[in-house]
Design a protein around this motif. Structure first.
Motif, PDB file in Angstrom:
ATOM      1  N   ALA A  85      44.009   6.545  12.401  1.00 24.63           N
ATOM      2  CA  ALA A  85      43.995   7.252  11.260  1.00 24.63           C
ATOM      3  C   ALA A  85      45.060   8.363  11.333  1.00 24.63           C
ATOM      4  O   ALA A  85      46.087   8.738  10.599  1.00 24.63           O
ATOM      5  N   PHE A  86      44.921   9.043  12.595  1.00 24.06           N
ATOM      6  CA  PHE A  86      45.815  10.067  12.651  1.00 24.06           C
ATOM      7  C   PHE A  86      47.407   9.856  12.952  1.00 24.06           C
ATOM      8  O   PHE A  86      48.124  10.487  12.436  1.00 24.06           O
ATOM      9  N   ALA A  87      47.566   8.839  13.552  1.00 24.52           N
ATOM     10  CA  ALA A  87      48.952   8.323  13.807  1.00 24.52           C
ATOM     11  C   ALA A  87      49.461   7.888  12.379  1.00 24.52           C
ATOM     12  O   ALA A  87      50.734   8.143  12.065  1.00 24.52           O
ATOM     13  N   ARG A  88      48.657   7.154  11.499  1.00 26.90           N
ATOM     14  CA  ARG A  88      49.057   6.864  10.054  1.00 26.90           C
ATOM     15  C   ARG A  88      49.344   8.247   9.291  1.00 26.90           C
ATOM     16  O   ARG A  88      50.392   8.303   8.510  1.00 26.90           O
ATOM     17  N   LEU A  89      48.418   9.292   9.407  1.00 30.55           N
ATOM     18  CA  LEU A  89      48.744  10.367   8.805  1.00 30.55           C
ATOM     19  C   LEU A  89      49.958  11.286   9.109  1.00 30.55           C
ATOM     20  O   LEU A  89      50.866  11.471   8.119  1.00 30.55           O
ATOM     21  N   TRP A  90      50.420  10.986  10.349  1.00 31.84           N
ATOM     22  CA  TRP A  90      51.862  11.737  10.799  1.00 31.84           C
ATOM     23  C   TRP A  90      52.723  10.706  10.534  1.00 31.84           C
ATOM     24  O   TRP A  90      53.977  11.350  10.245  1.00 31.84           O
ATOM     25  N   THR A  91      52.733   9.625  10.345  1.00 33.38           N
ATOM     26  CA  THR A  91      53.910   8.707  10.084  1.00 33.38           C
ATOM     27  C   THR A  91      54.102   8.925   8.540  1.00 33.38           C
ATOM     28  O   THR A  91      55.275   8.750   8.033  1.00 33.38           O
ATOM     29  N   ASP A  92      52.838   9.308   7.597  1.00 32.34           N
ATOM     30  CA  ASP A  92      53.170   9.519   6.434  1.00 32.34           C
ATOM     31  C   ASP A  92      53.808  10.726   6.179  1.00 32.34           C
ATOM     32  O   ASP A  92      54.706  11.044   5.267  1.00 32.34           O
ATOM     33  N   PHE A  93      53.655  11.848   7.112  1.00 32.90           N
ATOM     34  CA  PHE A  93      54.541  13.040   6.943  1.00 32.90           C
ATOM     35  C   PHE A  93      55.732  12.807   7.275  1.00 32.90           C
ATOM     36  O   PHE A  93      56.558  13.478   6.511  1.00 32.90           O
ATOM     37  N   ILE A  94      56.289  11.911   8.099  1.00 30.22           N
ATOM     38  CA  ILE A  94      57.623  11.546   8.428  1.00 30.22           C
ATOM     39  C   ILE A  94      58.438  11.009   7.169  1.00 30.22           C
ATOM     40  O   ILE A  94      59.253  11.460   6.789  1.00 30.22           O
ATOM     41  N   SER A  95      57.464  10.343   6.595  1.00 33.47           N
ATOM     42  CA  SER A  95      58.139   9.714   5.241  1.00 33.47           C
ATOM     43  C   SER A  95      58.308  10.546   4.178  1.00 33.47           C
ATOM     44  O   SER A  95      59.068  10.686   3.416  1.00 33.47           O
TER      45      SER A  95
ATOM     46  N   PRO B 297      39.120   4.706  15.558  1.00 34.54           N
ATOM     47  CA  PRO B 297      39.470   4.751  14.167  1.00 34.54           C
ATOM     48  C   PRO B 297      40.326   6.069  13.746  1.00 34.54           C
ATOM     49  O   PRO B 297      40.999   6.221  13.209  1.00 34.54           O
ATOM     50  N   TYR B 298      39.791   7.131  14.054  1.00 36.23           N
ATOM     51  CA  TYR B 298      40.239   8.538  14.219  1.00 36.23           C
ATOM     52  C   TYR B 298      41.670   8.502  14.816  1.00 36.23           C
ATOM     53  O   TYR B 298      42.668   8.751  13.961  1.00 36.23           O
ATOM     54  N   GLY B 299      41.828   7.903  15.750  1.00 36.85           N
ATOM     55  CA  GLY B 299      43.317   7.823  16.424  1.00 36.85           C
ATOM     56  C   GLY B 299      44.246   7.172  15.498  1.00 36.85           C
ATOM     57  O   GLY B 299      45.338   7.424  15.486  1.00 36.85           O
TER      58      GLY B 299
END
Length: 260
Positions: free
Chosen positions: A121-131, A117-119
């Motif tokens: 969430a981490f992917a979604r966190l940095w996808t949000d950074f891109i946005s 789950p951490y991995g």
């Protein structure tokens, strides 16, 4: 009254034209993919469909025309959109998440397994950074008309790309496997040549790690196969370079608002 953006090449060309042809008919169990060949947000979902080998029917939409039938599927009138089992969804990252959930048995999942789950969430966190940090500065730079505004936007864009690249752990963002963050940024990497030609951007300014990451992403067949000939992007991005574009992203950038 038609907006200038409505006048775009009507169909995909280059490698993307062959992919469109291969997906020109409805497929049992597949999705209907409402696309605009030219749109980077569309490309995110298109890359996902190709990478994960999900069956789909490609339907070309000109989002500037706001056709009534399409508005029934997406009240915003924007691409991308999907229809699956008679139900419609839109927004590129939402659609990628949906495809992950709806087709779990298809290959090449873009997220780490549910056991990590951490991995995920981490992917979604940095996808949000891109946005929130990468894409807005891309549009600010491409639309900037004054030298001072271009210098500021270029510096912010390079800074955002450096922050993102620092989190990369392998050839791709999360290591050896092409994933969500790579897909989320891929269409803008394919458009960096516009900034290089017209806005003084140099990928080397971000650093060698970024250059290598960009090469790994843009070498993927699923990324290359959804590209059209550059000549047909020129008319579209010429309007951005003159700050005349009327897309929702362009209008939001011009007014200093969040890209919807």
């Amino acid at each position: 009254m038609p907006v200038p953006d409505e006048h775009i090449h009507p169909v995909a060309t280059g490698p993307a034209s062959a992919v469109v042809k291969a997906h020109s008919e409805p497929v049992d169990g597949g999705v209907t993919f409402y696309s605009g060949w030219f749109c980077p947000f569309v490309a995110r979902v298109w890359i996902t469909l190709e990478e994960r080998k999900i069956p789909y029917h490609y339907v070309e939409i000109n989002p500037y025309k706001k056709e009534p039938e399409f508005l029934k599927l997406n009240p915003k009138g924007l691409v991308p959109a999907l229809e699956h089992h008679g139900k419609a969804l839109y927004e590129s990252l939402v659609l990628i998440d949906y495809l992950e959930d709806a087709f779990p048995d298809h290959p090449n999942s873009l997220l780490p397994p549910l056991s990590d789950p951490y991995g995920r969430a981490f992917a979604r966190l940095w996808t949000d950074f891109i946005s929130k940090s990468v894409i807005p500065t891309f549009f600010r730079l491409v639309q900037a008309q004054e030298d001072s505004a271009r210098d500021t936007a270029r510096g912010d864009f390079v800074k955002a790309l450096k922050q993102l690249t620092e989190k990369r752990t392998g050839p791709f963002f999360l290591g050896e496997k092409f994933g969500l963050v790579d897909v989320a940024i891929a269409p803008w990497l394919e458009r960096l040549y516009i900034l290089e030609a017209h806005r003084g951007f140099k990928e080397e300014d971000v650093g060698q790690d970024f250059v290598e990451w960009k090469k790994a992403i843009t070498s993927k067949e699923s990324v290359k196969n959804v590209l059209s000939d550059r000549e047909h992007y020129e008319e579209i991005y010429g309007r951005y370079l003159r700050d005349e574009a009327q897309s929702e992203a362009a209008k939001a950038t011009r007014s200093g608002k969040v890209i919807p």
